[in-house]
Design a protein around this motif. Structure first.
Motif, PDB file in Angstrom:
ATOM      1  N   ALA A 205       0.813  -1.219   0.000  1.00 34.53           N
ATOM      2  CA  ALA A 205       0.000   0.000   0.000  1.00 34.53           C
ATOM      3  C   ALA A 205       0.844   1.266   0.000  1.00 34.53           C
ATOM      4  O   ALA A 205       0.516   2.250  -0.691  1.00 34.53           O
ATOM      5  CB  ALA A 205      -0.943  -0.011   1.204  1.00 34.53           C
ATOM      6  N   PHE A 206       1.929   1.282   0.780  1.00 36.27           N
ATOM      7  CA  PHE A 206       2.694   2.515   0.966  1.00 36.27           C
ATOM      8  C   PHE A 206       3.906   2.632   0.042  1.00 36.27           C
ATOM      9  O   PHE A 206       4.296   3.749  -0.306  1.00 36.27           O
ATOM     10  CB  PHE A 206       3.162   2.630   2.426  1.00 36.27           C
ATOM     11  N   ALA A 212       4.179   2.882  -8.249  1.00 37.10           N
ATOM     12  CA  ALA A 212       3.345   2.819  -9.447  1.00 37.10           C
ATOM     13  C   ALA A 212       2.692   4.173  -9.744  1.00 37.10           C
ATOM     14  O   ALA A 212       2.494   4.529 -10.911  1.00 37.10           O
ATOM     15  CB  ALA A 212       2.274   1.745  -9.271  1.00 37.10           C
ATOM     16  N   ALA A 213       2.394   4.921  -8.669  1.00 31.38           N
ATOM     17  CA  ALA A 213       1.754   6.226  -8.837  1.00 31.38           C
ATOM     18  C   ALA A 213       2.738   7.313  -9.242  1.00 31.38           C
ATOM     19  O   ALA A 213       2.313   8.397  -9.671  1.00 31.38           O
ATOM     20  CB  ALA A 213       1.046   6.627  -7.544  1.00 31.38           C
ATOM     21  N   ALA A 214       4.034   7.065  -9.108  1.00 33.10           N
ATOM     22  CA  ALA A 214       5.060   8.065  -9.428  1.00 33.10           C
ATOM     23  C   ALA A 214       6.137   7.428 -10.305  1.00 33.10           C
ATOM     24  O   ALA A 214       7.288   7.273  -9.886  1.00 33.10           O
ATOM     25  CB  ALA A 214       5.666   8.625  -8.143  1.00 33.10           C
ATOM     26  N   PRO A 215       5.781   7.047 -11.546  1.00 29.58           N
ATOM     27  CA  PRO A 215       6.732   6.311 -12.393  1.00 29.58           C
ATOM     28  C   PRO A 215       7.982   7.110 -12.765  1.00 29.58           C
ATOM     29  O   PRO A 215       8.996   6.524 -13.144  1.00 29.58           O
ATOM     30  CB  PRO A 215       5.897   5.973 -13.631  1.00 29.58           C
ATOM     31  N   LEU A 304       7.575  13.677   7.696  1.00 26.76           N
ATOM     32  CA  LEU A 304       6.380  13.757   6.855  1.00 26.76           C
ATOM     33  C   LEU A 304       5.554  12.504   7.102  1.00 26.76           C
ATOM     34  O   LEU A 304       6.101  11.396   7.169  1.00 26.76           O
ATOM     35  CB  LEU A 304       6.770  13.858   5.380  1.00 26.76           C
ATOM     36  N   VAL A 305       4.238  12.680   7.257  1.00 31.39           N
ATOM     37  CA  VAL A 305       3.353  11.570   7.597  1.00 31.39           C
ATOM     38  C   VAL A 305       2.391  11.316   6.445  1.00 31.39           C
ATOM     39  O   VAL A 305       1.798  12.251   5.896  1.00 31.39           O
ATOM     40  CB  VAL A 305       2.563  11.878   8.889  1.00 31.39           C
ATOM     41  N   ALA A 306       2.243  10.049   6.075  1.00 31.38           N
ATOM     42  CA  ALA A 306       1.360   9.661   4.968  1.00 31.38           C
ATOM     43  C   ALA A 306       0.371   8.599   5.445  1.00 31.38           C
ATOM     44  O   ALA A 306       0.738   7.694   6.197  1.00 31.38           O
ATOM     45  CB  ALA A 306       2.178   9.131   3.794  1.00 31.38           C
ATOM     46  N   ARG A 307      -0.863   8.712   4.970  1.00 27.35           N
ATOM     47  CA  ARG A 307      -1.891   7.728   5.334  1.00 27.35           C
ATOM     48  C   ARG A 307      -2.062   6.636   4.282  1.00 27.35           C
ATOM     49  O   ARG A 307      -2.760   5.648   4.525  1.00 27.35           O
ATOM     50  CB  ARG A 307      -3.228   8.427   5.598  1.00 27.35           C
ATOM     51  N   ASP A 308      -1.465   6.805   3.107  1.00 27.67           N
ATOM     52  CA  ASP A 308      -1.518   5.770   2.069  1.00 27.67           C
ATOM     53  C   ASP A 308      -0.422   6.054   1.043  1.00 27.67           C
ATOM     54  O   ASP A 308       0.315   7.041   1.139  1.00 27.67           O
ATOM     55  CB  ASP A 308      -2.903   5.715   1.407  1.00 27.67           C
ATOM     56  N   GLU A 311      -0.440   9.462  -0.751  1.00 26.29           N
ATOM     57  CA  GLU A 311       0.147  10.561   0.013  1.00 26.29           C
ATOM     58  C   GLU A 311       1.674  10.472   0.028  1.00 26.29           C
ATOM     59  O   GLU A 311       2.358  11.499   0.036  1.00 26.29           O
ATOM     60  CB  GLU A 311      -0.417  10.598   1.434  1.00 26.29           C
ATOM     61  N   VAL A 312       2.213   9.251   0.027  1.00 26.48           N
ATOM     62  CA  VAL A 312       3.674   9.109  -0.094  1.00 26.48           C
ATOM     63  C   VAL A 312       4.129   9.722  -1.408  1.00 26.48           C
ATOM     64  O   VAL A 312       5.088  10.513  -1.450  1.00 26.48           O
ATOM     65  CB  VAL A 312       4.089   7.621  -0.018  1.00 26.48           C
ATOM     66  N   ALA A 313       3.455   9.372  -2.501  1.00 21.14           N
ATOM     67  CA  ALA A 313       3.825   9.901  -3.814  1.00 21.14           C
ATOM     68  C   ALA A 313       3.679  11.417  -3.848  1.00 21.14           C
ATOM     69  O   ALA A 313       4.519  12.115  -4.441  1.00 21.14           O
ATOM     70  CB  ALA A 313       2.967   9.251  -4.898  1.00 21.14           C
TER      71      ALA A 313
END
Length: 366
Positions: A205-206, A212-215, A304-308, A311-313
């Motif tokens: 997930a993280f 994949a979301a930031a190729p 930096l805090v990400a919930r998924d 948000e990391v991307a």
């Protein structure tokens, strides 16, 4: 005082995430004048993947696992210690070791259980009303954990623990610190963690979802067990990373990612050792969200805090090299001021002060 620890391994971090926790705490207990012996089994290939020689701040005893005889000799060797500690997750003869250290209880010593994975231990007992460890919990003088906060404390007290105190992970300033970048670990985001059942879905997930979301970004994966895992094209895998390379791994990517195991994220108040190792190297850390993160690092300024994974991307997309350096330096200042193993060893000393009859007699005679 003389301490005897029964744990997974002090000299090898191979499939043994608790190694740096043990090292930092024990080295700083030694610096405070204590004598420590660490007993570990010759198991899981750890002795073949040692990443440090026997230290001069602890005596390390490796015992065989072909039968219980060598373990029993190790217990006999530990019998004279003032504080005898069985940690969770030794992996070999765990139940026999727990009974063995409890049998060493005397009026003038302390016998502790130290849980380095308390959320998982408590979940396991909650699912099994007949779990044998339930009967042993009240027999220990003290339960320490390396995280979990109030939820873990309440869980152990409900099982009859006499006292439960978290001694959190921290920074070992002797081993984790800023170093020059290393071309082997060039990336926009690095994640270091072994492949474990209680973590893999969250890594999907993280980390993999973010990749994949930031190729257009380069991702770096380190740790054991990921060899056969299908990965996006922008993810490079470097395998097991020895502790001697942790600083370079943390310092080289623009940011590094912490992903908690599922049970630790659910309980909260459980910063992984790598949170402090990354901060101690001055790395810009992105962590998955868990309750209590603000007690250790300030979101937005020190972490930096990400919930998924999305948000990391997004964090990565917005993160300039200048801001990454500023966050890393703020985190470094915070952990040196509040979260080193010198702080944790002092906490343990204070906790044990007056509880150990042998120490009390020494103080009274002084």
């Amino acid at each position: 005082m003389k301490f005897a620890f029964f744990g997974s391994s002090l000299v090898s971090a191979y499939w043994n995430g608790a190694a740096t926790y043990y090292r930092g705490l024990i080295r700083n207990l030694h610096a405070r004048g204590h004598q420590i012996t660490f007993y570990e089994p010759d198991a899981y290939g750890r002795q073949q993947h040692r990443d440090m020689p026997d230290p001069d701040w602890a005596r390390d005893v490796v015992y065989g696992v072909d039968g219980p005889q060598e373990m029993e000799r190790a217990l006999a060797d530990a019998a004279g210690a003032d504080v005898i500690i069985k940690t969770s997750g030794v992996g070999i003869f765990d139940e026999a070791l727990e009974e063995g250290v409890l049998a060493l209880k005397r009026p003038d010593n302390l016998v502790l259980f130290w849980d380095v994975d308390a959320p998982a231990t408590l979940d396991e007992m909650a699912q099994d009303p007949n779990h044998p460890f339930r009967q042993r919990v009240p027999r220990f003088d003290l339960v320490c954990t390396y995280g979990g906060g109030r939820p873990v404390v309440d869980g152990y007290l409900a099982l009859g623990a006499r006292q439960c105190v978290p001694i959190y992970n921290a920074l070992d300033t002797q081993t984790h610190f800023p170093v020059p970048v290393d071309p082997r670990f060039q990336a926009d985001l690095g994640f270091l963690g072994n492949r474990l059942p209680d973590r893999e879905a969250r890594v999907d997930a993280f980390f993999f979802h973010a990749a994949a979301a930031a190729p257009q970004q380069r991702f770096l994966l380190g740790g054991s067990g990921w060899d056969d895992r299908e990965r996006p094209d922008n993810v490079d895998y470097v395998g097991h990373v020895y502790t001697r390379d942790h600083n370079a791994f943390n310092c080289t990517p623009r940011a590094v990612l912490n992903i908690s195991r599922e049970s630790m994220a659910r309980y909260g108040y459980s910063p992984a050792t790598r949170v402090f190792e990354a901060a101690g190297a001055g790395a810009c850390l992105i962590t998955d969200h868990w309750r209590g993160v603000e007690l250790f690092l300030e979101p937005g300024r020190e972490v930096l805090v990400a919930r998924d994974g999305d948000e990391v991307a997004a964090h990565l997309e917005a993160l300039s090299p200048e801001r990454a350096r500023a966050i890393g330096q703020a985190a470094l200042r915070r952990v040196i001021a509040e979260h080193t193993y010198a702080h944790r060893a002092a906490q343990l000393d204070s906790l044990l002060d007056g509880r150990n009859p042998a120490r009390a007699r020494t103080v009274a005679a002084a």
